[in-house]
Design an enzyme around this catalytic site. Structure first.
Site, PDB file in Angstrom:
ATOM      1  N   GLN A  12       6.767   2.786 -20.295  1.00 44.19           N
ATOM      2  CA  GLN A  12       7.984   1.982 -20.471  1.00 44.19           C
ATOM      3  C   GLN A  12       7.646   0.569 -20.963  1.00 44.19           C
ATOM      4  OE1 GLN A  12      11.610   1.095 -17.576  1.00 44.19           O
ATOM      5  NE2 GLN A  12       9.868  -0.156 -16.966  1.00 44.19           N
ATOM      6  N   ASP A  56      -9.899   5.489 -22.683  1.00 48.56           N
ATOM      7  CA  ASP A  56      -9.392   5.908 -21.372  1.00 48.56           C
ATOM      8  C   ASP A  56      -9.895   4.925 -20.322  1.00 48.56           C
ATOM      9  OD1 ASP A  56      -9.178   7.435 -18.820  1.00 48.56           O
ATOM     10  OD2 ASP A  56      -8.526   9.032 -20.167  1.00 48.56           O
ATOM     11  N   SER A 127       1.670  -5.706  -8.972  1.00 50.25           N
ATOM     12  CA  SER A 127       2.944  -5.103  -8.546  1.00 50.25           C
ATOM     13  C   SER A 127       3.417  -5.625  -7.194  1.00 50.25           C
ATOM     14  CB  SER A 127       2.744  -3.585  -8.448  1.00 50.25           C
ATOM     15  OG  SER A 127       3.803  -2.994  -7.740  1.00 50.25           O
ATOM     16  N   GLU A 129       4.541  -3.781  -5.078  1.00 53.09           N
ATOM     17  CA  GLU A 129       4.092  -2.787  -4.092  1.00 53.09           C
ATOM     18  C   GLU A 129       2.952  -3.344  -3.242  1.00 53.09           C
ATOM     19  OE1 GLU A 129       6.167   0.470  -3.391  1.00 53.09           O
ATOM     20  OE2 GLU A 129       4.029   0.719  -2.958  1.00 53.09           O
ATOM     21  N   TYR A 151      -1.394   3.771  -4.244  1.00 55.01           N
ATOM     22  CA  TYR A 151      -1.077   2.980  -5.443  1.00 55.01           C
ATOM     23  C   TYR A 151      -1.140   1.478  -5.116  1.00 55.01           C
ATOM     24  CZ  TYR A 151       1.887   0.696  -8.965  1.00 55.01           C
ATOM     25  OH  TYR A 151       2.388  -0.164  -9.921  1.00 55.01           O
TER      26      TYR A 151
HETATM   27  P1  NAP Z   1       4.400   3.947 -16.974  1.00 57.64           P
HETATM   28  O1  NAP Z   1       5.639   4.112 -17.803  1.00 57.64           O
HETATM   29  O2  NAP Z   1       4.102   4.929 -15.912  1.00 57.64           O
HETATM   30  O3  NAP Z   1       3.154   3.914 -17.986  1.00 57.64           O
HETATM   31  C1  NAP Z   1       1.831   4.078 -17.556  1.00 57.64           C
HETATM   32  C2  NAP Z   1       0.910   4.078 -18.760  1.00 57.64           C
HETATM   33  O4  NAP Z   1      -0.450   4.230 -18.300  1.00 57.64           O
HETATM   34  C3  NAP Z   1       1.158   5.234 -19.751  1.00 57.64           C
HETATM   35  O5  NAP Z   1       1.094   4.711 -21.064  1.00 57.64           O
HETATM   36  C4  NAP Z   1      -0.026   6.150 -19.503  1.00 57.64           C
HETATM   37  O6  NAP Z   1      -0.434   6.878 -20.652  1.00 57.64           O
HETATM   38  C5  NAP Z   1      -1.115   5.121 -19.174  1.00 57.64           C
HETATM   39  N1  NAP Z   1      -2.284   5.732 -18.544  1.00 57.64           N
HETATM   40  C6  NAP Z   1      -2.294   6.581 -17.474  1.00 57.64           C
HETATM   41  N2  NAP Z   1      -3.565   6.981 -17.218  1.00 57.64           N
HETATM   42  C7  NAP Z   1      -4.365   6.374 -18.142  1.00 57.64           C
HETATM   43  C8  NAP Z   1      -5.756   6.390 -18.404  1.00 57.64           C
HETATM   44  N3  NAP Z   1      -6.609   7.126 -17.680  1.00 57.64           N
HETATM   45  N4  NAP Z   1      -6.241   5.643 -19.424  1.00 57.64           N
HETATM   46  C9  NAP Z   1      -5.391   4.913 -20.205  1.00 57.64           C
HETATM   47  N5  NAP Z   1      -4.054   4.854 -20.001  1.00 57.64           N
HETATM   48  C10 NAP Z   1      -3.548   5.568 -18.987  1.00 57.64           C
HETATM   49  O7  NAP Z   1       4.367   2.498 -16.322  1.00 57.64           O
HETATM   50  P2  NAP Z   1       5.272   1.201 -16.624  1.00 57.64           P
HETATM   51  O8  NAP Z   1       6.510   1.286 -15.813  1.00 57.64           O
HETATM   52  O9  NAP Z   1       5.347   0.973 -18.082  1.00 57.64           O
HETATM   53  O10 NAP Z   1       4.383   0.072 -15.948  1.00 57.64           O
HETATM   54  C11 NAP Z   1       3.350  -0.589 -16.668  1.00 57.64           C
HETATM   55  C12 NAP Z   1       2.349  -1.173 -15.689  1.00 57.64           C
HETATM   56  O11 NAP Z   1       3.010  -2.088 -14.838  1.00 57.64           O
HETATM   57  C13 NAP Z   1       1.677  -0.157 -14.772  1.00 57.64           C
HETATM   58  O12 NAP Z   1       0.375  -0.611 -14.527  1.00 57.64           O
HETATM   59  C14 NAP Z   1       2.508  -0.234 -13.487  1.00 57.64           C
HETATM   60  O13 NAP Z   1       1.732   0.155 -12.386  1.00 57.64           O
HETATM   61  C15 NAP Z   1       2.829  -1.714 -13.478  1.00 57.64           C
HETATM   62  N6  NAP Z   1       4.076  -2.086 -12.785  1.00 57.64           N
HETATM   63  C16 NAP Z   1       5.248  -1.482 -13.130  1.00 57.64           C
HETATM   64  C17 NAP Z   1       6.419  -1.884 -12.506  1.00 57.64           C
HETATM   65  C18 NAP Z   1       7.746  -1.251 -12.856  1.00 57.64           C
HETATM   66  O14 NAP Z   1       8.703  -1.436 -12.083  1.00 57.64           O
HETATM   67  N7  NAP Z   1       7.853  -0.565 -13.997  1.00 57.64           N
HETATM   68  C19 NAP Z   1       6.389  -2.906 -11.539  1.00 57.64           C
HETATM   69  C20 NAP Z   1       5.168  -3.505 -11.245  1.00 57.64           C
HETATM   70  C21 NAP Z   1       4.020  -3.102 -11.885  1.00 57.64           C
HETATM   71  P3  NAP Z   1       0.046   8.404 -20.936  1.00 57.64           P
HETATM   72  O15 NAP Z   1       1.458   8.287 -21.401  1.00 57.64           O
HETATM   73  O16 NAP Z   1      -0.887   8.858 -21.998  1.00 57.64           O
HETATM   74  O17 NAP Z   1      -0.099   9.136 -19.633  1.00 57.64           O
HETATM   75  O1  G4F Z   2      11.725   4.436  -8.169  1.00 58.53           O
HETATM   76  P1  G4F Z   2      10.600   4.533  -7.221  1.00 58.53           P
HETATM   77  O2  G4F Z   2       9.716   5.714  -7.336  1.00 58.53           O
HETATM   78  O3  G4F Z   2       9.802   3.162  -7.359  1.00 58.53           O
HETATM   79  P2  G4F Z   2       8.776   2.408  -6.382  1.00 58.53           P
HETATM   80  O4  G4F Z   2       8.147   3.320  -5.427  1.00 58.53           O
HETATM   81  O5  G4F Z   2       9.467   1.205  -5.843  1.00 58.53           O
HETATM   82  O6  G4F Z   2       7.640   1.947  -7.434  1.00 58.53           O
HETATM   83  C1  G4F Z   2       7.970   1.372  -8.689  1.00 58.53           C
HETATM   84  O7  G4F Z   2       8.045  -0.030  -8.536  1.00 58.53           O
HETATM   85  C2  G4F Z   2       6.796  -0.679  -8.194  1.00 58.53           C
HETATM   86  C3  G4F Z   2       7.080  -2.184  -8.061  1.00 58.53           C
HETATM   87  O8  G4F Z   2       7.514  -2.477  -6.770  1.00 58.53           O
HETATM   88  C4  G4F Z   2       5.792  -0.378  -9.283  1.00 58.53           C
HETATM   89  F1  G4F Z   2       4.634  -1.032  -9.015  1.00 58.53           F
HETATM   90  C5  G4F Z   2       5.572   1.112  -9.374  1.00 58.53           C
HETATM   91  O9  G4F Z   2       4.648   1.391 -10.434  1.00 58.53           O
HETATM   92  C6  G4F Z   2       6.897   1.791  -9.697  1.00 58.53           C
HETATM   93  O10 G4F Z   2       7.292   1.408 -10.990  1.00 58.53           O
HETATM   94  O11 G4F Z   2      11.159   4.512  -5.728  1.00 58.53           O
HETATM   95  C7  G4F Z   2      12.017   3.481  -5.270  1.00 58.53           C
HETATM   96  C8  G4F Z   2      12.563   3.824  -3.903  1.00 58.53           C
HETATM   97  C9  G4F Z   2      11.504   4.230  -2.872  1.00 58.53           C
HETATM   98  O12 G4F Z   2      11.815   3.603  -1.652  1.00 58.53           O
HETATM   99  C10 G4F Z   2      11.673   5.733  -2.725  1.00 58.53           C
HETATM  100  O13 G4F Z   2      11.318   6.239  -1.441  1.00 58.53           O
HETATM  101  O14 G4F Z   2      13.424   4.963  -4.032  1.00 58.53           O
HETATM  102  C11 G4F Z   2      13.161   5.863  -2.963  1.00 58.53           C
HETATM  103  N1  G4F Z   2      13.580   7.207  -3.367  1.00 58.53           N
HETATM  104  C12 G4F Z   2      14.518   7.961  -2.724  1.00 58.53           C
HETATM  105  N2  G4F Z   2      14.637   9.154  -3.311  1.00 58.53           N
HETATM  106  C13 G4F Z   2      13.101   7.930  -4.385  1.00 58.53           C
HETATM  107  C14 G4F Z   2      13.763   9.147  -4.364  1.00 58.53           C
HETATM  108  N3  G4F Z   2      12.176   7.642  -5.331  1.00 58.53           N
HETATM  109  C15 G4F Z   2      11.927   8.585  -6.269  1.00 58.53           C
HETATM  110  N4  G4F Z   2      11.030   8.301  -7.230  1.00 58.53           N
HETATM  111  N5  G4F Z   2      12.543   9.814  -6.262  1.00 58.53           N
HETATM  112  C16 G4F Z   2      13.484  10.140  -5.323  1.00 58.53           C
HETATM  113  O15 G4F Z   2      14.010  11.245  -5.347  1.00 58.53           O
END
Ligand code: NAP
Ligand code: G4F
Length: 331
Positions: A12, A56, A127, A129, A151
């Protein structure tokens, strides 16, 4: 022309960041894993000026080769196993990619280096988290970490390594402690997109109900397009630092359901939602609420898209794509 290398380009945030940097005149390179990554085609359609480089996060030589080839001014490390629930089932793989992957990327930068006049700047995707069982509310940069998932633990490792490389090698390495951010491009496994996509399918009569886990946890949800702007701003500062990026507003999953169903024209969401224990987690993060005062004061960053607009955008996008699948005979 500045050169940027993004890991996690197919995710994303990688997709939004690559478009932002291209619009700012960067030459953007994306690290892409696998021998025939199926997401490469979509990426190139979205941003034809992108250059993809194989590599990777589990493989240090591939990262060194990528940094050598690209000679980046800036590296954005977004690659990770990012799904918290999966991290409980595949804890070792999560530690390997989400945790050790950061160390490998930092090592690749340290080994290849930049020029003295133009050192490589590094962004780590930390994050909220990491705050886990929160010690104070709202959470800010000085709030102690208490991760609640493999994580979260891996992210703390990556965060601390980033600080350590900054202090040890004088690297321009910054961490963005980003709270949850969502969009039309959010993976379907995350709760927000699971809800908006299922709701669109309910509205179109393709699906009857949604199975969810814990509805009581609360998240500070922002819009991904706003959050990638903060990543870029961090690397434009003279000094590297850590920043919380958040909206300062929190909502439970129940509230998300209420708003989404109301937008879709329903009075009551409860008849459409089942509890399924498979989606409960061994340990939960109950409440996240961020204080992004530092980012506002030092970076001039504020979020633009509010909660209701976020839910509306996600639902309308899912409705449109599910309708076109239906029209094309795909379910
Ligand atoms: P995402 O949609 O799950 O994307 C994860 C990316 O990591 C994908 O491009 C995936 O590639 C790549 N990846 C996985 N394994 C890999 C490997 N072995 N080597 C190289 N690349 C690899 O995550 P996102 O929501 O865009 O988040 C981006 C970053 O911000 C992540 O580090 C996430 O933990 C962090 N973050 C996200 C949030 C949030 O709310 N979205 C909040 C805080 C922090 P493939 O598509 O090829 O699998
Ligand atoms: O959408 P979630 O899976 O996101 P979560 O666990 O907050 O993590 C995301 O945000 C983090 C930043 O704080 C990132 F670092 C991480 O990479 C990721 O992007 O779950 C949100 C909440 C949780 O409390 C979970 O228990 O939703 C609750 N939930 C309830 N039912 C569910 C579901 N989550 C998911 N994924 N699927 C369910 O059916």
């Amino acid at each position: 022309m500045k050169r940027a290398l993004i890991t996690g380009i197919t995710g994303q945030d990688g997709r939004y960041l690559s478009q932002l940097l291209t619009s700012k005149g960067y030459q953007v390179f994306g690290l892409i894993a696998g021998q025939a990554n199926p997401k490469a085609k979509l990426l190139m359609e979205e941003n034809p000026s992108l250059d993809l480089v194989g590599g990777d996060l589990r493989d240090l030589p591939s990262l060194i080769a990528a940094v050598e080839q690209v000679q980046p001014d800036e590296v954005y490390n977004l690659g990770a196993i990012s799904f918290v629930q999966l991290s409980f089932k595949q804890a070792e793989l999560t530690a390997e990619i989400t945790g050790l992957g950061v160390l490998r990327m930092l090592e690749a930068i340290r080994i290849v280096g930049g020029t003295d006049k133009n050192p490589i700047r590094f962004y780590q995707a930390s994050s909220s988290e990491m705050f886990g069982k929160v010690r104070e509310t709202p959470q800010k940069e000085s709030t102690p970490f208490h991760p609640r998932s493999p994580y979260g633990v891996a992210k703390v490792f990556g965060h601390d390594m980033t600080v350590n490389y900054r202090e040890s090698y004088d690297l321009h390495a910054s961490s963005g402690i980003l709270f949850n951010h969502e969009s039309e491009r959010r993976g379907l496994e995350f709760v927000t997109r699971k809800i908006t996509n299922s709701l669109a399918r309910i509205k179109l009569g393709i699906q009857d109900t949604i199975s969810l886990g814990n509805l009581d946890s609360a998240r500070d949800w922002g819009y991904a397009g706003d959050y990638v702007e903060a990543m870029w701003l961090m690397l434009q500062q003279d000094e590297p630092d850590d920043y919380v990026i958040a909206t300062g507003e929190t909502h439970t999953i129940r509230e998300f359901l209420e708003v989404a169903f109301r937008i879709a024209g329903y009075d009551d969401w409860e008849p459409f939602v089942n509890h399924d224990t498979r989606f409960d987690r061994p340990a939960e993060v109950d409440l996240l609420l961020g204080d992004a005062t530092k980012a506002r004061e030092k970076l001039g960053w504020t979020p633009k898209v509010g909660f209701e607009e976020l839910v509306t955008r996600m639902y309308e996008s899912d409705l449109k794509s599910e309708q076109s699948n239906l029209d094309a005979g795909r379910r």
